[in-house]
Design a protein around this motif. Structure first.
Motif, PDB file in Angstrom:
ATOM      1  N   ALA A 145       0.832  -1.215   0.000  1.00 46.89           N
ATOM      2  CA  ALA A 145       0.000   0.000   0.000  1.00 46.89           C
ATOM      3  C   ALA A 145       0.863   1.260   0.000  1.00 46.89           C
ATOM      4  O   ALA A 145       0.495   2.264  -0.609  1.00 46.89           O
ATOM      5  N   GLN A 270       2.508  14.930  -0.892  1.00 50.90           N
ATOM      6  CA  GLN A 270       1.944  15.315  -2.188  1.00 50.90           C
ATOM      7  C   GLN A 270       0.427  15.366  -2.061  1.00 50.90           C
ATOM      8  O   GLN A 270      -0.163  14.648  -1.269  1.00 50.90           O
ATOM      9  N   VAL A 271      -0.188  16.195  -2.859  1.00 52.83           N
ATOM     10  CA  VAL A 271      -1.637  16.247  -2.867  1.00 52.83           C
ATOM     11  C   VAL A 271      -2.136  15.160  -3.817  1.00 52.83           C
ATOM     12  O   VAL A 271      -1.816  15.151  -5.000  1.00 52.83           O
ATOM     13  N   SER A 272      -2.866  14.187  -3.275  1.00 56.91           N
ATOM     14  CA  SER A 272      -3.384  13.109  -4.115  1.00 56.91           C
ATOM     15  C   SER A 272      -4.904  13.186  -4.133  1.00 56.91           C
ATOM     16  O   SER A 272      -5.532  13.569  -3.151  1.00 56.91           O
ATOM     17  N   GLY A 273      -5.473  12.838  -5.259  1.00 57.63           N
ATOM     18  CA  GLY A 273      -6.922  12.881  -5.385  1.00 57.63           C
ATOM     19  C   GLY A 273      -7.574  11.684  -4.727  1.00 57.63           C
ATOM     20  O   GLY A 273      -6.924  10.680  -4.469  1.00 57.63           O
ATOM     21  N   PRO A 274      -8.872  11.769  -4.422  1.00 55.61           N
ATOM     22  CA  PRO A 274      -9.581  10.616  -3.858  1.00 55.61           C
ATOM     23  C   PRO A 274      -9.679   9.496  -4.881  1.00 55.61           C
ATOM     24  O   PRO A 274      -9.634   9.723  -6.081  1.00 55.61           O
ATOM     25  N   ARG A 275      -9.796   8.286  -4.397  1.00 50.22           N
ATOM     26  CA  ARG A 275      -9.878   7.121  -5.265  1.00 50.22           C
ATOM     27  C   ARG A 275     -11.227   6.429  -5.070  1.00 50.22           C
ATOM     28  O   ARG A 275     -11.866   6.583  -4.040  1.00 50.22           O
ATOM     29  N   PRO A 276     -11.616   5.590  -6.055  1.00 50.48           N
ATOM     30  CA  PRO A 276     -12.811   4.772  -5.847  1.00 50.48           C
ATOM     31  C   PRO A 276     -12.541   3.738  -4.749  1.00 50.48           C
ATOM     32  O   PRO A 276     -11.384   3.421  -4.493  1.00 50.48           O
ATOM     33  N   PRO A 277     -13.593   3.217  -4.102  1.00 52.23           N
ATOM     34  CA  PRO A 277     -13.379   2.239  -3.036  1.00 52.23           C
ATOM     35  C   PRO A 277     -12.612   1.020  -3.555  1.00 52.23           C
ATOM     36  O   PRO A 277     -12.758   0.640  -4.716  1.00 52.23           O
ATOM     37  N   PRO A 278     -11.771   0.397  -2.692  1.00 51.55           N
ATOM     38  CA  PRO A 278     -11.001  -0.766  -3.119  1.00 51.55           C
ATOM     39  C   PRO A 278     -11.911  -1.973  -3.314  1.00 51.55           C
ATOM     40  O   PRO A 278     -12.994  -2.048  -2.741  1.00 51.55           O
TER      41      PRO A 278
END
Lengths: 281, 281
Positions: A145, A270-278
């Motif tokens: 992860a 770093q600024v990371s965008g949200p992701r779809p649920p795993p």
């Protein structure tokens, strides 16, 4: 479908020999192979694993659900299909997950060989005396992860390709490169030689993990839950603690690894965008 | 020694009835009581638990090792001592830990009652649909390590006083106040009414946990590993993600709770000294 379906009715069919007495073979080893189980893990074995699959074994009434897996398999991979009593008699216990796979370990990697291939910025996890299969699997899941480049296990830590470790890791032990063997002292010397900052994670550490920044080459050392890292290991490197309650200073080693690896993740800050649920379990 | 040693030889001794068929009673419940096992957990039950012990059951050949425990027990607490065949016949399986204890659940606490007693700065953990006993226990262990004031579990989450949850928590479920019951929606409404900032931990969260600062009243919501939090829960509050690899976005819910609680711990940011190694398993 690219896997080759082979229906079997005899638990003594010699082609199924590697699946015989699975639990006993967990204990004595299985001659250069490993067993993976469940759709999530087999999906990693067939897509994105560093190991080759030799065959699959599928419960007949789970065939429909296993179709995406079969479609993604290498062309011609044998996929044995059998009814529950055949599989249970073969495996030696009730196989409720419905899909099993056999993988080939391949040649063992060497510490020096792996270190030679690491990028200039690298994150390495070292297990020293982590013998509990659940903890090994959980630490690998966290290593994947947080994008660790390599996992090293000393000779007293347990095998990441043990069936339960693979399962708990949700396939991460098939994906993250690892080398197992040698003493913690020898591993430390090689890492220092390769320019790594070696950090011993311990409740008695002098630095707080919250103050450690990612970047460069970092190696985080994890000890066994009962005894922690040996004093000689602690003395040879910088020791880092996770701040917590003084009245309940007890953290599972895998939980500790999650906190430390999240801090050392190269994406941190770093600024990371949200992701779809795993999709994992 | 303050516990009262009672040697027993008959597995049918009526005083031992609460220890009969332990695994079956795990499933059907045990009438206002719970079983705790192992020295670490029993030490919490007898020192610093919010529950009362009713009795202990000790393997005869472990009596010497259990002496510190017996010395710390309430005056006159019955401590039954028996040989392994007696205990195994009674419990219905091989009790290798050697020490068991029976605790009394006492009156159930209420959500409103607990919220009324929280300090102005408070940290609450909410489990919504966390049914796996290992995960419940591991989340409690993290809640204790990072000084959560209260744990709330919706009606679909599993019982923190289930034997395995107590064991995995290394006693934290006996220590951290909790209330189990009601819907996640009702729990959310009560927390908002009490001035809590409700944070849903989810891979699709719009804010990064690294940007959330401790302080004030925070409640962190954890969903089941398979499905995560329900969309209706997510829609009713701020959703927070843990930054991680885009190609292996799979974190165990207990590991996620460790990372989030470490960030929200009220001691975070303070300079804390190193501690001696923990004594837990």
């Amino acid at each position: 479908m690219v896997a080759r379906l082979i229906h079997v009715e005899d638990p003594d069919d010699p082609r199924l020999a590697p699946y015989r007495d699975i639990r006993e073979k967990d204990l004595v080893g299985r001659d250069g192979r490993f067993i993976a189980e469940g759709k999530v893990v087999l999906n990693v074995l067939l897509n994105g694993s560093r190991f080759e699959a030799e065959s699959l074994l599928i419960l007949e009434n789970r065939l429909a659900g296993a179709r995406p897996l079969l479609d993604a398999a290498p062309d011609g991979l044998p996929a044995y299909v059998a009814k529950a009593p055949v599989i249970d008699a073969l495996a030696g216990f009730h196989v409720h997950r419905g899909v099993l796979g056999l993988g080939r370990r391949g040649p063992e990697r060497t510490l020096e060989g792996e270190l030679a291939h690491l990028p200039a910025e690298a994150l390495v996890v070292v297990m020293a005396g982590v013998s509990n299969h659940d903890n090994v699997g959980a630490i690998f899941r966290n290593a994947a992860a947080f994008e660790a480049d390599l996992v090293l296990l000393d000779e007293t830590s347990s095998d990441p390709l043990y069936r339960k470790a693979i399962r708990v890791s949700v396939g991460a032990t098939l994906k993250v490169p690892f080398v197992r063997g040698g003493s913690t002292k020898a591993i430390t010397a090689s890492l220092i030689g390769a320019g790594f900052r070696c950090l011993a994670l311990s409740p008695s550490g002098g630095s707080d993990i919250a103050a450690i920044k990612p970047g460069g080459r970092n190696a985080i050392f994890l000890g066994s839950e009962g005894d922690g890292l040996a004093p000689s290991v602690m003395a040879s490197m910088e020791a880092v603690r996770i701040g917590m309650s003084a009245s309940f200073d007890s953290l599972n080693v895998a939980a500790a690894s999650a906190i430390a690896l999240h801090r050392l993740w190269r994406g941190a800050g770093q600024v990371s965008g949200p992701r779809p649920p795993p999709s994992g379990p």
